[in-house]
Design a protein around this motif. Structure first.
Motif, PDB file in Angstrom:
ATOM      1  N   CYS A  79      53.641  21.996   6.514  1.00 52.78           N
ATOM      2  CA  CYS A  79      54.751  21.267   5.891  1.00 52.78           C
ATOM      3  C   CYS A  79      55.161  20.100   6.788  1.00 52.78           C
ATOM      4  N   CYS A  96      60.955  26.133   4.017  1.00 51.28           N
ATOM      5  CA  CYS A  96      62.168  25.307   3.948  1.00 51.28           C
ATOM      6  C   CYS A  96      62.595  25.075   2.499  1.00 51.28           C
ATOM      7  N   TYR A 131      56.033  24.425   8.855  1.00 53.78           N
ATOM      8  CA  TYR A 131      55.464  25.709   8.417  1.00 53.78           C
ATOM      9  C   TYR A 131      53.975  25.520   8.094  1.00 53.78           C
TER      10      TYR A 131
HETATM   11 ZN   LIG Z   1      58.768  23.307   5.061  1.00 55.55          ZN
END
Ligand SMILES: [Zn+2]
Length: 593
Positions: free
Chosen positions: A144, A160, A149
């Motif tokens: 991400c 998130c 992540y």
């Molecule tokens: Zn994220």
């Protein structure tokens, strides 16, 4: 005057089983609504089918090493079984993987293109050089770019929670073989919602006074704050409806664009099956038809914005592309009574974690009417609701059994014993007798008004309140005592109670069709309140699909007060519902998770 009513029901996705949350969200409310209108003698069409296309199915198929068609057909079979067992009276429950649906979807596409509501745009998309194909968003994972992540899906990060721009994903990899994809340009068709925005806003404003607030917030509210922008309606995928444009062989219509067209294509398929190919026009082209879309709140934009946009944009031009019919505008949705979510024991339902009440599994231990009763009594019409096993136990025993089932059973058993299976002659009714009958018979208005407005919880409450009135009447009149001293007076009370129960049978029938049918028979009537459900397999150029159908022939139920006559022969009754033992609460809770 007879009304023409379409109950368009959400299409279950053909990649997982159906749980109580799905049933209460859209399928059950649609059936209650349709059954009521059938009893009223209105012209009802209730359609849906299995949503067979799109990446959730291809991802599952690739994980299992089977063809997508096998995945959808496996779950579709389960849907047909469940819908018969729980009594969902679809006139046609089909699938999107049919030749008819392909033709209808392609005609809609062509009409929108012809009318200038489509444009082409080039996008960047992940491409697998190993597999030589573009990858749908769900096939790509990576890091991400917002929170770091490492296992984010390319379109959304589970850590998130942000929606992601797939092209910005860091270290992307394909879910299938782990190889690194590259960004390549690809061209897609877009539905030009910006140009259709004024039409959609006008359509929504005309319905502002009676739509549910959440539905308005997610449709008209969105137009007022953000405005509408074009949405891509094609995908680089082979499993789906081909794009009807030369040179577009590698692409399909986006599953959301074509699945909503299923309401129309299923209506057309139903017409063809019944040998009257233009019958569908009564629901789709005659402007006084009332069309209602029963869906869950996660699908509101597709039904309150995109589908009306497709209908308004295609208009009469659809007829030019489809069988060269008379060119007429489409009927736009009358209402989209979307339900909120049902949780389970205070937590969000999750199929993958087995935090769910599965429809078919439930019916191996319980009857369908208690399920229909409990789900309606907690129906999430205005806010999220909760399935609680302790509450299920209490509502079954304290309401369904105690208030309604016992009432019917007690009166019919007593009458059978003392009047030998013949409805007693009441002689002249007292003021109290007449007041009770008036009160129950007014239910045909008060319950009906609530069902028509899709306030089903309140409609069921009202029917239950009327059953309580009959219980109170019997407590006062006490025919069980009176029969020893004044059999004529007891006979009058029994006649009035039986007549009230006969009316309640109809008031409860949309909600509790199985027990109402049983009661109908105990009361000595022949025949069926509703028609018959059956399945049939159909073969076409795309393949074979099995469908669920409804045959209304012989359905004798009418939304009218009882006309029970003294002297009618009736049967010895059986209990309508089973009393449950409290141990089921812990047993059921231990099955979860
Ligand atoms: Zn994220």
């Amino acid at each position: 005057m007879k009304e023409t009513v379409l109950a368009a029901v959400a299409w279950p996705y053909g990649n997982s089983e159906i749980h109580a949350g799905n049933l209460v969200g859209s399928y059950l409310p649609a059936d209650i609504f349709a059954r009521y209108h059938r009893l009223k003698g209105n012209r009802v069409l209730m359609v849906s089918g299995t949503d067979s296309h799109g990446t959730p199915i291809t991802v599952r198929a690739e994980a299992e090493g089977v063809e997508p068609i096998e995945v959808y057909q496996r779950f579709h079979k389960g849907f047909l079984e469940l819908f018969q067992k729980v009594g969902l009276t679809y006139d046609l429950f089909t699938s999107t993987h049919t030749e008819n649906h392909f033709e209808v979807s392609q005609a809609m596409f062509k009409a929108l293109l012809e009318n200038g509501f489509m444009y082409k745009e080039t996008q960047k998309q992940w491409y697998s050089t190993a597999q030589k194909r573009f990858l749908p968003d769900r096939y790509v994972e990576g890091t991400c770019y917002i929170c770091g992540y490492q296992n984010a899906r390319s379109d959304q990060c589970d850590q998130c929670g942000n929606l992601l721009d797939p092209t910005k994903l860091i270290d992307p990899r394909t879910k299938i073989d782990g190889s690194s994809p590259e960004l390549r340009e690809t061209e897609h068709y877009f539905l030009d919602l910006g140009t259709l925005q004024d039409d959609i806003a006008e359509f929504l404003k005309a319905r502002e006074s009676y739509w549910r607030p959440n539905v308005l917030r997610q449709s008209l509210g969105q137009i007022k704050t953000e405005g509408l922008r074009g949405r891509p309606i094609t995908r680089d995928l082979h499993w789906g409806v081909p794009v009807p444009v030369e040179g577009w062989d590698d692409k399909c219509l986006y599953v959301w664009f074509e699945a909503v067209i299923g309401y129309l294509s299923a209506s057309i398929e139903w017409s063809k099956i019944h040998g009257d190919p233009d019958a569908w026009r009564a629901w789709w082209k005659v402007q006084d038809a009332k069309t209602l879309y029963f869906i869950g709140k996660d699908n509101i934009p597709f039904h309150a914005i995109i589908w009306p946009a497709e209908l308004a944009g295609a208009g009469g031009t659809f007829d030019a592309f489809f069988n060269q019919g008379k060119e007429e505008k489409f009927v736009l949705p009358y209402d989209v009574p979307a339900n909120e979510f049902l949780n389970l024991e205070g937590k969000k339902i999750s199929g993958s974690r087995n935090w769910a009440v599965w429809g078919l599994d439930f019916l191996t231990r319980y009857d369908p009417d208690p399920l229909r009763y409990y789900l309606t009594s907690v129906m999430p019409e205005t806010r999220d609701a909760d399935w609680d096993w302790n509450e299920f136990f209490h509502r079954n025993n304290d309401e369904l059994v105690a208030t309604w089932g016992n009432l019917a059973n007690r009166v019919l058993s007593f009458a059978f014993k003392h009047w030998e299976g013949v409805v007693p002659d009441p002689g002249e009714l007292s003021a109290q007798d007449q007041a009770l009958l008036d009160s129950v018979e007014k239910g045909f208005e008060t319950v009906g008004v609530e069902i028509e407005a899709v306030r089903l919880r309140s409609a069921l409450d009202e029917a239950m309140r009327l059953a309580s009135e009959v219980n109170k009447y019997l407590d006062t009149a006490a025919p069980w005592k009176a029969v020893k001293e004044d059999k004529a007076a007891a006979g009058r009370t029994v006649y009035v109670a039986m007549k009230a129960i006969d009316s309640l049978k109809v008031l409860f029938a949309p909600f509790l069709p199985f027990s109402s049918q049983a009661l109908h028979t105990y009361l000595g009537y022949d025949g069926q309140l509703f028609g018959r459900q059956y399945t049939e397999a159909f073969k076409d150029a795309v393949g074979v699909h099995e469908a669920l159908l409804y045959d209304p022939d012989g359905a004798a139920g009418t939304w009218k007060k009882s006309d029970l006559q003294p002297g009618q022969i009736f049967k010895k009754p059986e209990p309508l519902f089973k009393k449950l033992d409290v141990s089921i609460v812990d047993e059921e809770r231990s099955r979860l998770g």
